[in-house]
Design an enzyme around this catalytic site. Sequence first.
Site, PDB file in Angstrom:
ATOM      1  N   GLU A  96      24.541   2.164  11.126  1.00 55.29           N
ATOM      2  CA  GLU A  96      23.786   2.139  12.389  1.00 55.29           C
ATOM      3  C   GLU A  96      24.557   2.810  13.516  1.00 55.29           C
ATOM      4  O   GLU A  96      23.954   3.344  14.455  1.00 55.29           O
ATOM      5  CB  GLU A  96      23.410   0.679  12.726  1.00 55.29           C
ATOM      6  CG  GLU A  96      22.293   0.184  11.816  1.00 55.29           C
ATOM      7  CD  GLU A  96      22.322  -1.303  11.498  1.00 55.29           C
ATOM      8  OE1 GLU A  96      23.024  -2.061  12.193  1.00 55.29           O
ATOM      9  OE2 GLU A  96      21.628  -1.699  10.534  1.00 55.29           O
ATOM     10  N   GLU A 165      27.534   0.833   1.441  1.00 54.24           N
ATOM     11  CA  GLU A 165      26.239   0.394   1.969  1.00 54.24           C
ATOM     12  C   GLU A 165      25.256   1.550   1.917  1.00 54.24           C
ATOM     13  O   GLU A 165      25.218   2.389   2.835  1.00 54.24           O
ATOM     14  CB  GLU A 165      26.388  -0.060   3.424  1.00 54.24           C
ATOM     15  CG  GLU A 165      27.225  -1.293   3.613  1.00 54.24           C
ATOM     16  CD  GLU A 165      26.784  -2.084   4.846  1.00 54.24           C
ATOM     17  OE1 GLU A 165      26.442  -3.250   4.696  1.00 54.24           O
ATOM     18  OE2 GLU A 165      26.757  -1.513   5.945  1.00 54.24           O
ATOM     19  N   GLY A 171      18.914  -3.915   5.545  1.00 56.67           N
ATOM     20  CA  GLY A 171      17.870  -4.567   6.337  1.00 56.67           C
ATOM     21  C   GLY A 171      16.457  -4.384   5.812  1.00 56.67           C
ATOM     22  O   GLY A 171      15.496  -4.567   6.548  1.00 56.67           O
ATOM     23  N   SER A 210      21.062  -5.851   2.091  1.00 54.33           N
ATOM     24  CA  SER A 210      20.083  -6.843   1.636  1.00 54.33           C
ATOM     25  C   SER A 210      20.646  -7.862   0.651  1.00 54.33           C
ATOM     26  O   SER A 210      19.933  -8.314  -0.255  1.00 54.33           O
ATOM     27  CB  SER A 210      18.839  -6.143   1.053  1.00 54.33           C
ATOM     28  OG  SER A 210      18.213  -5.356   2.055  1.00 54.33           O
TER      29      SER A 210
HETATM   30  P1  PGA Z   1      21.561  -6.474   5.648  1.00 56.01           P
HETATM   31  O1  PGA Z   1      22.642  -5.656   6.507  1.00 56.01           O
HETATM   32  O2  PGA Z   1      22.323  -7.490   4.827  1.00 56.01           O
HETATM   33  O3  PGA Z   1      20.677  -7.116   6.679  1.00 56.01           O
HETATM   34  O4  PGA Z   1      20.861  -5.501   4.796  1.00 56.01           O
HETATM   35  C1  PGA Z   1      23.872  -5.262   5.933  1.00 56.01           C
HETATM   36  C2  PGA Z   1      24.651  -4.452   6.936  1.00 56.01           C
HETATM   37  O5  PGA Z   1      24.057  -3.651   7.653  1.00 56.01           O
HETATM   38  O6  PGA Z   1      25.880  -4.586   7.035  1.00 56.01           O
END
Ligand code: PGA
Length: 260
Positions: A96, A165, A171, A210
């Site tokens: 992000e 990731e 998310g 997730s």
């Molecule tokens: P999430 O986020 O578990 O909500 O998918 C993981 C992260 O962005 O570190």
Amino acid sequence: MSSTELLVIGNWKMNGSRAALADFARAFSGVSIGCDAGLCVPFTLLAAAQSALLGTELRWGAQDCSEEAEGAFTGDVSAAMIAECRASYVIVGHAERRRVHAESEGQVANKVQRVLACGMTPIVCIGESSEERDANQTKAVLRRQLMQVIRALNHDIRSVVIAYEPLWAIGRGQIASPGLIEEAHGFIADAITFNAKHTAHGVRIIYGGSVTPGNAAAVFTRRLVGGALVGGASLRAEDFMAICHAAATCAQQRLAAWTQ
Ligand code: PGA
């Protein structure tokens, strides 16, 4: 680091409050969690985390830091300021931040150095987008992101945690398949062994995207998975605790398999 220990890190992102943190801490107070675990909170909650989490086995950390040491950088927070709150971890290069704030790989490498210089552990996020995966670019992306950090640290990344990731799994409630996670972790481990001064054994490679209480055990039992970076499911203490317990169970099973 023993290869049986797992690390579970919560990432609250831009969520939470002092009240929510106090509730969370209460749920963990005096509870044995059986794995290394930490919670990365927004900057404004770092001082509160320092006092609230002291009576728990959880450590705490931040989700980013400045690539500069100090000076005229309005709105930024330095690694030294985070360390002053006795933080153990700083997430660096989260998808992000790379996407929304256009953080470059060079900036990520600078931040990693700042975090290490202040005695904390950087959790460096790497991962491909769905477009990159579809274009068969996953390995190239992972190699590029990893190499920037390996080079910046003079080919010794034993003090760094790598978080794989995949962007398309963050998310979404849609976790990467266990086989795909194992494949990516295997590639990252090989890349470390080939390019660093040491093997991948000394480096924790954790998975994020997730992870929930329902799928954590399946993730942890995969080879080369050293833990998890947990976003949404870290907001509820009972969910985060369940994931920590899944990590503890998996570590016990690994130890039993090793000592047989
Ligand atoms: P999430 O986020 O578990 O909500 O998918 C993981 C992260 O962005 O570190």
